[in-house]
Motif scaffolding. Structure first.
Motif, PDB file in Angstrom:
ATOM      1  N   ASN A 163      26.693   4.414 -38.909  1.00  0.00           N
ATOM      2  CA  ASN A 163      27.784   4.801 -37.900  1.00  0.00           C
ATOM      3  C   ASN A 163      27.137   4.809 -36.392  1.00  0.00           C
ATOM      4  OD1 ASN A 163      29.518   5.300 -40.054  1.00  0.00           O
ATOM      5  ND2 ASN A 163      28.807   7.273 -40.386  1.00  0.00           N
ATOM      6  N   MET A 164      25.912   4.272 -36.232  1.00  0.00           N
ATOM      7  CA  MET A 164      25.379   4.321 -35.055  1.00  0.00           C
ATOM      8  C   MET A 164      26.104   3.840 -33.700  1.00  0.00           C
ATOM      9  SD  MET A 164      21.771   2.831 -33.137  1.00  0.00           S
ATOM     10  CE  MET A 164      23.065   1.854 -32.388  1.00  0.00           C
ATOM     11  N   GLN A 165      26.169   4.497 -32.554  1.00  0.00           N
ATOM     12  CA  GLN A 165      26.868   4.071 -31.481  1.00  0.00           C
ATOM     13  C   GLN A 165      25.743   3.792 -30.287  1.00  0.00           C
ATOM     14  OE1 GLN A 165      29.946   6.627 -29.817  1.00  0.00           O
ATOM     15  NE2 GLN A 165      30.680   4.780 -28.851  1.00  0.00           N
ATOM     16  N   PHE A 166      25.693   2.711 -29.647  1.00  0.00           N
ATOM     17  CA  PHE A 166      24.629   2.679 -28.569  1.00  0.00           C
ATOM     18  C   PHE A 166      24.670   3.350 -27.646  1.00  0.00           C
ATOM     19  CE2 PHE A 166      24.423  -1.273 -31.035  1.00  0.00           C
ATOM     20  CZ  PHE A 166      23.195  -1.574 -31.099  1.00  0.00           C
ATOM     21  N   PHE A 167      23.676   3.607 -26.833  1.00  0.00           N
ATOM     22  CA  PHE A 167      23.669   4.630 -25.528  1.00  0.00           C
ATOM     23  C   PHE A 167      23.976   3.485 -24.385  1.00  0.00           C
ATOM     24  CE2 PHE A 167      21.764   6.268 -21.746  1.00  0.00           C
ATOM     25  CZ  PHE A 167      21.955   7.685 -22.006  1.00  0.00           C
ATOM     26  N   SER A 168      23.878   2.275 -24.538  1.00  0.00           N
ATOM     27  CA  SER A 168      24.184   1.313 -23.462  1.00  0.00           C
ATOM     28  C   SER A 168      25.713   0.747 -23.810  1.00  0.00           C
ATOM     29  CB  SER A 168      23.338   0.314 -23.709  1.00  0.00           C
ATOM     30  OG  SER A 168      21.836   0.453 -23.152  1.00  0.00           O
ATOM     31  N   SER A 169      26.552   0.473 -22.769  1.00  0.00           N
ATOM     32  CA  SER A 169      27.693  -0.033 -22.768  1.00  0.00           C
ATOM     33  C   SER A 169      27.440  -1.719 -23.235  1.00  0.00           C
ATOM     34  CB  SER A 169      28.431   0.240 -21.230  1.00  0.00           C
ATOM     35  OG  SER A 169      27.708  -0.413 -20.472  1.00  0.00           O
ATOM     36  N   SER A 170      28.703  -2.109 -23.651  1.00  0.00           N
ATOM     37  CA  SER A 170      28.429  -3.296 -24.303  1.00  0.00           C
ATOM     38  C   SER A 170      27.913  -4.526 -23.422  1.00  0.00           C
ATOM     39  CB  SER A 170      29.979  -3.670 -24.871  1.00  0.00           C
ATOM     40  OG  SER A 170      30.929  -3.667 -23.992  1.00  0.00           O
ATOM     41  N   GLU A 171      28.435  -4.391 -22.042  1.00  0.00           N
ATOM     42  CA  GLU A 171      28.048  -5.527 -21.277  1.00  0.00           C
ATOM     43  C   GLU A 171      26.526  -5.458 -20.892  1.00  0.00           C
ATOM     44  OE1 GLU A 171      28.888  -2.025 -18.481  1.00  0.00           O
ATOM     45  OE2 GLU A 171      29.811  -3.026 -20.106  1.00  0.00           O
ATOM     46  N   LYS A 172      25.931  -4.406 -21.190  1.00  0.00           N
ATOM     47  CA  LYS A 172      24.240  -4.227 -20.974  1.00  0.00           C
ATOM     48  C   LYS A 172      23.352  -4.819 -22.289  1.00  0.00           C
ATOM     49  CE  LYS A 172      24.264  -0.432 -17.754  1.00  0.00           C
ATOM     50  NZ  LYS A 172      24.115   1.020 -17.300  1.00  0.00           N
ATOM     51  N   LEU A 173      24.469  -4.884 -23.167  1.00  0.00           N
ATOM     52  CA  LEU A 173      23.807  -5.651 -24.668  1.00  0.00           C
ATOM     53  C   LEU A 173      23.930  -7.048 -24.500  1.00  0.00           C
ATOM     54  CD1 LEU A 173      24.868  -2.936 -27.060  1.00  0.00           C
ATOM     55  CD2 LEU A 173      22.896  -3.059 -25.840  1.00  0.00           C
ATOM     56  N   GLU A 174      24.597  -7.562 -23.580  1.00  0.00           N
ATOM     57  CA  GLU A 174      24.895  -9.053 -23.443  1.00  0.00           C
ATOM     58  C   GLU A 174      23.609 -10.046 -23.231  1.00  0.00           C
ATOM     59  OE1 GLU A 174      29.452  -8.504 -21.861  1.00  0.00           O
ATOM     60  OE2 GLU A 174      27.976  -9.637 -20.640  1.00  0.00           O
ATOM     61  N   ILE A 175      23.513 -11.101 -23.787  1.00  0.00           N
ATOM     62  CA  ILE A 175      22.776 -11.851 -23.488  1.00  0.00           C
ATOM     63  C   ILE A 175      23.205 -13.260 -23.069  1.00  0.00           C
ATOM     64  CG2 ILE A 175      20.841 -11.106 -24.851  1.00  0.00           C
ATOM     65  CD1 ILE A 175      21.431 -12.933 -27.091  1.00  0.00           C
ATOM     66  N   ASP A 176      22.523 -13.986 -22.138  1.00  0.00           N
ATOM     67  CA  ASP A 176      22.943 -15.371 -21.688  1.00  0.00           C
ATOM     68  C   ASP A 176      24.514 -15.593 -21.053  1.00  0.00           C
ATOM     69  OD1 ASP A 176      22.056 -17.758 -21.156  1.00  0.00           O
ATOM     70  OD2 ASP A 176      23.437 -18.653 -22.774  1.00  0.00           O
ATOM     71  N   ASP A 177      24.732 -14.095 -20.714  1.00  0.00           N
ATOM     72  CA  ASP A 177      26.178 -14.006 -19.921  1.00  0.00           C
ATOM     73  C   ASP A 177      27.386 -14.378 -21.031  1.00  0.00           C
ATOM     74  OD1 ASP A 177      25.104 -13.307 -17.443  1.00  0.00           O
ATOM     75  OD2 ASP A 177      24.754 -15.654 -16.880  1.00  0.00           O
ATOM     76  N   ILE A 178      26.998 -14.063 -22.196  1.00  0.00           N
ATOM     77  CA  ILE A 178      28.011 -14.446 -23.111  1.00  0.00           C
ATOM     78  C   ILE A 178      28.712 -13.035 -23.586  1.00  0.00           C
ATOM     79  CG2 ILE A 178      28.713 -14.820 -25.641  1.00  0.00           C
ATOM     80  CD1 ILE A 178      25.890 -16.712 -25.645  1.00  0.00           C
ATOM     81  N   PRO A 179      29.920 -12.827 -23.249  1.00  0.00           N
ATOM     82  CA  PRO A 179      30.776 -11.392 -23.125  1.00  0.00           C
ATOM     83  C   PRO A 179      30.741 -11.051 -24.524  1.00  0.00           C
ATOM     84  CG  PRO A 179      32.195 -13.225 -21.919  1.00  0.00           C
ATOM     85  CD  PRO A 179      30.893 -13.805 -22.723  1.00  0.00           C
TER      86      PRO A 179
END
Length: 325
Positions: free
Chosen positions: A47-63
């Motif tokens: 059930n873990m939720q990240f501290f970071s928002s989704s855009e900060k977990l993106e790599i290579d500008d892939i949404p």
């Protein structure tokens, strides 16, 4: 013996980012991952939720599109899996690197399956595999775990959670809400300052109202079959206990780096030596990427601020290739 221009050890988000960058630049690469894809994320609590928002977990500008601003574990697994499969990245899963030697300006990389030769090597192995041990009697009992997965397992059980980081707080709250009798044992005087800001008031209020019992300025002395012994401000106490979650953090595999010849600081932090502009270590052609760059300070590097390592490393590899061509 199979030869590659580049071998990347670690199939987590940063290892994947390095593979993407290598593919874009026409480098013959291979990613070796000892477990499943993004193995560390897979082993996070369900059930873990990240501290970071989704855009900060993106790599290579892939949404990275998630239902909430801060994505959950299953969404991250889907995101990184899609990146690998859609881009047809060259990755071998469940292939563990057991030894690395540098010979004649090349690296000999021996896995549990194959031996490779490579001109360059990136180590992006993270830190989630080796827990910081308590080193107390009884830590090896079956009731003790350094990893937390699903709160249902601890329902109606007396559970001791050791630590006050994000993982410990999440486990304490989730297990309490599934019916566990939760006791937190914390070495410091309070809940950790780096705990997620929307969770910290929750655990503090549960402790204040008595729903979760907490012993601060305390440490575990020993673990028995039906109890756990702690020391708080010089006083010994024995607490009834069924299970122990020792969530005291994790560390990179420093011995793996040392065997390859990577220089580490001798101040107890084990900071690896590398060029901050190229990420190349004291071993020519051997690079570090991601959280492993921070030594024991595993909070210094994470996905959002280390994904740039991929571009830095591949830029340097390509520049050397031009010089030698």
């Amino acid at each position: 013996m199979t030869h590659k221009e580049l071998i990347i050890i670690g199939g987590g988000p940063i290892g994947i980012a390095c593979g993407l960058e290598a593919k874009k630049r026409g480098i013959d690469y291979l990613i070796l991952e000892k477990g499943t894809l993004v193995n560390s994320l897979f082993n996070y609590p369900v059930n873990m939720q990240f501290f970071s928002s989704s855009e900060k977990l993106e790599i290579d500008d892939i949404p990275f599109i998630s239902k909430e601003a801060k994505p959950k574990r299953n969404e991250a697994l889907e995101y990184y899996r899609r990146i690998v499969t859609s881009n047809k990245l060259n990755i071998h899963l469940f292939e563990k690197v057991e030894e690395v030697k540098k010979q004649d300006q090349q690296f000999e990389v021996r896995s549990n399956k194959v031996t490779y030769r490579s001109d360059n090597l990136i180590v992006a192995t993270g830190f989630y595999d080796l827990p910081n041990l308590l080193n107390v009697p009884g830590e090896d009992k079956p009731k003790v775990s350094h990893y937390y997965n699903d709160p249902h397992f601890y329902s109606m059980q007396k559970l001791a959670v050791i630590g006050a980081s994000n993982s410990a707080v999440d486990a304490a709250l989730e297990c309490y809400r599934k019916g566990a009798e939760v006791t937190m044992i914390v070495r410091g005087p309070a809940i950790g300052e780096r705990v997620k800001y929307w969770v910290k008031p929750d655990i503090e209020n549960r402790i204040k109202e008595g729903s979760v019992k907490a012993y601060f300025d305390a440490e575990v002395v020993s673990i028995q079959d039906n109890t756990i012994t702690i020391k708080q401000k010089g006083k010994m106490q024995e607490i009834e206990n069924d299970y122990v979650l020792a969530l005291t953090g994790y560390r990179p595999n420093f011995s793996f780096l040392q065997k390859m010849g990577v220089a580490l600081s001798d101040d107890g932090k084990y900071y690896p030596q590398y060029n901050e502009e190229t990420m190349e270590t004291n071993i020519s052609g051997l690079y570090l990427a991601g959280v492993i760059c921070g030594g024991m300070d595993t909070h210094l590097w994470f996905i959002e601020n280390s994904r740039i390592h991929a571009e830095m490393i591949l830029e340097h590899i390509c520049s050397k290739k031009k010089v030698n061509s």
